[in-house]
Design an enzyme around this catalytic site. Structure first.
Site, PDB file in Angstrom:
ATOM      1  N   TYR A 142      46.175 -29.213  16.163  1.00  0.00           N
ATOM      2  CA  TYR A 142      45.819 -29.644  14.799  1.00  0.00           C
ATOM      3  C   TYR A 142      47.043 -30.025  13.977  1.00  0.00           C
ATOM      4  CZ  TYR A 142      41.097 -27.866  15.673  1.00  0.00           C
ATOM      5  OH  TYR A 142      39.843 -27.648  16.197  1.00  0.00           O
ATOM      6  N   LYS A 192      43.914 -22.654  29.052  1.00  0.00           N
ATOM      7  CA  LYS A 192      43.479 -23.628  30.067  1.00  0.00           C
ATOM      8  C   LYS A 192      44.689 -23.911  30.954  1.00  0.00           C
ATOM      9  CE  LYS A 192      40.333 -26.442  31.727  1.00  0.00           C
ATOM     10  NZ  LYS A 192      39.268 -25.922  32.575  1.00  0.00           N
ATOM     11  N   ASP A 224      36.827 -22.594  29.456  1.00  0.00           N
ATOM     12  CA  ASP A 224      35.456 -22.989  29.834  1.00  0.00           C
ATOM     13  C   ASP A 224      34.661 -21.771  30.299  1.00  0.00           C
ATOM     14  OD1 ASP A 224      37.432 -23.055  31.767  1.00  0.00           O
ATOM     15  OD2 ASP A 224      36.611 -24.747  32.880  1.00  0.00           O
ATOM     16  N   ASP A 248      39.020 -22.241  17.365  1.00  0.00           N
ATOM     17  CA  ASP A 248      38.095 -22.894  16.428  1.00  0.00           C
ATOM     18  C   ASP A 248      36.704 -22.965  17.059  1.00  0.00           C
ATOM     19  OD1 ASP A 248      37.067 -24.291  14.339  1.00  0.00           O
ATOM     20  OD2 ASP A 248      38.219 -26.122  14.659  1.00  0.00           O
ATOM     21  N   ASP A 252      33.311 -20.055  16.454  1.00  0.00           N
ATOM     22  CA  ASP A 252      31.996 -20.493  15.941  1.00  0.00           C
ATOM     23  C   ASP A 252      30.892 -20.088  16.907  1.00  0.00           C
ATOM     24  OD1 ASP A 252      33.000 -21.586  13.655  1.00  0.00           O
ATOM     25  OD2 ASP A 252      31.910 -23.475  13.853  1.00  0.00           O
TER      26      ASP A 252
END
Ligand code: NAD
Length: 357
Positions: A142, A192, A224, A248, A252
């Site tokens: 980001y 990852k 994943d 992020d 959620d």
């Protein structure tokens, strides 16, 4: 008498409705536990853009910097979506996080027994969930440079950069370790690293820092798989440590295990200086001004502020207990309505919580 200065950023949409209840809660608790609290309201988000053409005015940021803690409701509205990106309310959030160096985002996900039936997952799968997502907040993809669009080519391109240095990974790992040590000393670091170099550095650095804490149990999981495991068996997790982008998305996902986005608080912290405490949800423009909002995520953020930001643990616990009492008596806002409860407005449920304190 202890004295605290709290900056309240009510922001937009349902923000003022839920902020009013938290203000009243703080006033009541300050009398009950004999501390003095100055609640300073400042312009932030869309409302600040309206007044100052800046979603995060310098005067507001200065007040936040000189406070003991910042309590933020929510910002944003469709009408600001056509503004240049730096003038949008959401850019104000990024500016605030950077200004206060809030590198650690803490999001607790705890099932409240009275709301077991509000989740879209089966009761048996979620009933023991009590986890914390620790997300790095001011680096990674980001914020990474270079970023941009290339339009002078035959085919348009866009790119972002996912970058971390060891210092950034070390300091967020330290935060996760501190939290894990207050819980069951178990951390799952999510990355990852089978594909990304930046994730390999993440994994190696986390391992390096964690290995200095002998009684800590550290596991690693690819992002994943972590998404899958959060839906399949969320109670296996205690502290999830992860980077900005993965955090992020996963936080959620984890939030929705509890049933409503109107239930979840968060804290964003630096190593020194004030933290920002805010609900996970946005400004809910569809219900703003209708007295329908669920004020519990904001009240729980107020509890986190008292516990982590001001060290007023008893006062913080009072809010949690009051909320559990109100819910177990069957009172709900409409987002939690299962057809078998007493549905109240935002202000009514706020009054019930205040009465219980
Ligand atoms: P949202 O969280 O505002 O709303 C999503 C859905 O959840 C809506 O149906 C809304 O009514 C409901 N909801 C949210 N909070 C609720 C509450 N406390 N009680 C009852 N229902 C609630 O997300 P969105 O619709 O994607 O975004 C709306 C605006 O909020 C956008 O401008 C977005 O950019 C902004 N936003 C701000 C923040 C923040 O301030 N931290 C976070 C996310 C989104």
């Amino acid at each position: 008498m202890k004295k605290y200065k709290v900056v309240l950023l009510s922001g937009d949409g349902i923000g003022p409705e839920i902020s009013e209840i938290s203000s009243e809660i703080l006033k009541k608790l300050s009398h009950k536990y004999s501390f003095d609290i100055e609640i300073k309201e400042e312009y932030f988000g869309g409302i600040a853009y309206e007044k100052y053409k800046d979603p995060a005015p310098k005067a507001t940021l200065d007040q936040c910097k000189s406070s003991d803690a910042v309590l933020l409701a929510c910002v944003g509205d469709l009408k600001y979506d056509s503004l240049p990106r730096e003038l949008r309310p959401e850019s104000g959030l990024l500016k605030l996080r950077s200004a206060l160096n809030l590198f650690a985002n803490i999001r607790p996900v705890k099932i409240r027994k009275s709301l077991l039936d509000a989740s879209s997952l089966k009761k048996e799968i979620i009933e023991d969930v009590d986890l914390v997502v620790v997300r790095e907040l001011i680096s990674g993809i980001y914020f990474g440079q270079p970023r941009g669009q290339i339009t002078n080519t035959k085919v348009k391109k866009a790119f972002n950069t996912m970058v971390y240095d060891t210092k950034e990974i070390e300091r967020i790992t330290e935060v996760a370790i501190k939290i894990a040590n207050q819980r069951s000393k178990k951390i799952c670091s999510v990355d990852k690293s089978n594909v990304l170099e930046v994730s390999q550095l993440w994994r190696d650095t986390v391992l390096d820092v964690a290995s200095k804490n002998k009684d800590l149990s550290l596991s690693n999981m690819y992002v994943d798989n972590a998404a899958m495991q959060l839906v399949k068996d969320p109670s296996q997790f205690d502290v999830i440590l992860t980077s900005n982008l993965f955090g992020d998305i996963l936080s959620d996902l984890a939030a929705m295990i509890t049933g409503s986005i109107g239930m979840l608080p968060s804290a964003s912290l630096s190593n020194s200086g004030p933290g920002v405490f805010e609900p996970v949800h946005g400004s809910a423009p569809d219900i703003a001004g209708k007295n329908l909002a669920n004020p519990i995520a904001m009240a729980l953020s107020t509890s986190m502020m008292l516990k982590i930001g001001l060290n007023e643990e008893k006062a913080a616990d009072d809010i949690e207990i009051a909320i559990d009492n109100v819910l177990s008596k069957g009172y709900r806002t409409s987002d939690l309505d299962n057809g078998d409860c007493n549905v109240l407005s935002c202000s009514e449920i706020g009054e019930k919580i205040i009465q219980e304190i």
